[in-house]
Enzyme design. Sequence first.
Site, PDB file in Angstrom:
ATOM      1  N   SER A 119       2.708  -1.200  -8.964  1.00 11.39           N
ATOM      2  CA  SER A 119       3.807  -1.634  -8.111  1.00 11.39           C
ATOM      3  C   SER A 119       5.076  -1.872  -8.907  1.00 11.39           C
ATOM      4  O   SER A 119       5.036  -2.313 -10.066  1.00 11.39           O
ATOM      5  CB  SER A 119       3.418  -2.934  -7.395  1.00 11.39           C
ATOM      6  OG  SER A 119       4.523  -3.507  -6.733  1.00 11.39           O
ATOM      7  N   TYR A 143       1.418 -11.410  -7.448  1.00 11.11           N
ATOM      8  CA  TYR A 143       1.081 -10.030  -7.104  1.00 11.11           C
ATOM      9  C   TYR A 143       1.531  -9.077  -8.204  1.00 11.11           C
ATOM     10  O   TYR A 143       0.754  -8.263  -8.714  1.00 11.11           O
ATOM     11  CB  TYR A 143       1.730  -9.661  -5.765  1.00 11.11           C
ATOM     12  CG  TYR A 143       1.740  -8.178  -5.492  1.00 11.11           C
ATOM     13  CD1 TYR A 143       0.552  -7.470  -5.345  1.00 11.11           C
ATOM     14  CD2 TYR A 143       2.942  -7.481  -5.385  1.00 11.11           C
ATOM     15  CE1 TYR A 143       0.559  -6.099  -5.105  1.00 11.11           C
ATOM     16  CE2 TYR A 143       2.961  -6.125  -5.140  1.00 11.11           C
ATOM     17  CZ  TYR A 143       1.773  -5.433  -4.998  1.00 11.11           C
ATOM     18  OH  TYR A 143       1.794  -4.095  -4.765  1.00 11.11           O
ATOM     19  N   LYS A 147      -0.797  -6.745 -11.050  1.00  6.05           N
ATOM     20  CA  LYS A 147      -0.646  -5.303 -11.247  1.00  6.05           C
ATOM     21  C   LYS A 147      -0.367  -4.985 -12.716  1.00  6.05           C
ATOM     22  O   LYS A 147      -0.903  -4.025 -13.280  1.00  6.05           O
ATOM     23  CB  LYS A 147       0.463  -4.756 -10.349  1.00  6.05           C
ATOM     24  CG  LYS A 147       0.140  -4.762  -8.870  1.00  6.05           C
ATOM     25  CD  LYS A 147      -1.005  -3.823  -8.544  1.00  6.05           C
ATOM     26  CE  LYS A 147      -1.219  -3.671  -7.055  1.00  6.05           C
ATOM     27  NZ  LYS A 147      -2.295  -2.720  -6.718  1.00  6.05           N
TER      28      LYS A 147
END
Length: 332
Positions: A119, A143, A147
């Site tokens: 991402s 988040y 990643k």
Amino acid sequence: MSNHVLVTGGAGYIGSHTAWHLVAAGHEVAVLDNLYSGHRWAVPGGAAFYQGDIHDRALLDEIIRARGIDAVMHFAGHIIVPESLENPAKYYRNNVVGSLNLIDACIANRVRHFIFSSSAAVYGAPEFCPVSEAAAPRPINPYGATKLITEWTLRDLSAASRSFNYVALRYFNVAGAHADGALGQATPEATHLIKVACQVSTGARPRMTIFGDDYPTPDGTCVRDYIHVDDLASAHLDALDYLARGGGDSVVLNCGYGRGFSVREVIDCVKTVSDVDFAVKTAPRRAGDPPELVADNEKIKRVLNWQPRHDDLATICRSAYLWEKKLAAEKS
């Protein structure tokens, strides 16, 4: 060249589109999904389906051996930024620990190729946009951190195993639906801007909210690089071809169009393609949202010879709107 590909999270939004493209291209496909946010109907015909979890090492070993898997595409991650701030343990448990279990199973079973759904959130709030892969990653939410940790895991484990290589695709904002209307985003309680706007335009939601209108951008709202889901799916097939041909070293690549649109511009576009004027309210900023995030995409074009076909905001919004109209009609 045909491969035997395991697609984790292949019943979800991006995973199902990619699985469809893989089957259409003649690859042998197995889908593993626990149906947490995916749907059994989204798995393409011709793909073997296993309902299960990436934490289940015995199941991973069984699938890889039984299906002769030589490549994995890994989409089975949690992806909602606000939720990652509220419940970071959930994100580290699934996105980091689960990914490590999967990567370890691949190396142990001599799977050669791995394509990872990363991402642009790894960049955080970059100093310059468009942002290139050379920029130092500085995630500002769990988040994005999960990643990045998985990218590091791939880097270190592949360095220790010469027969294992990978491509990590750093997605920017994915939207839209398949051109034939058979597939689209059906994630429960989705937070993606274009989907939410399309749901409001069809009456599935009463209104929508702009979170922050005081950012240092031309109209005060966040700017993002929106990529059509079918172009993202094609990038995964290009990545698989690159690895299968022995095209080069493992690599991390941005996957976006290289230009951004503000939240207000996107909402106006959805209103135009739907011909519906809907209510929009403004609220304070959300934590974890950078002002601007746009890809420098020169590297993916050069390395993979990736050629997007749907680089048009109206095309993306129209396909998403038609998909939401279809969902609304099915519910009525």
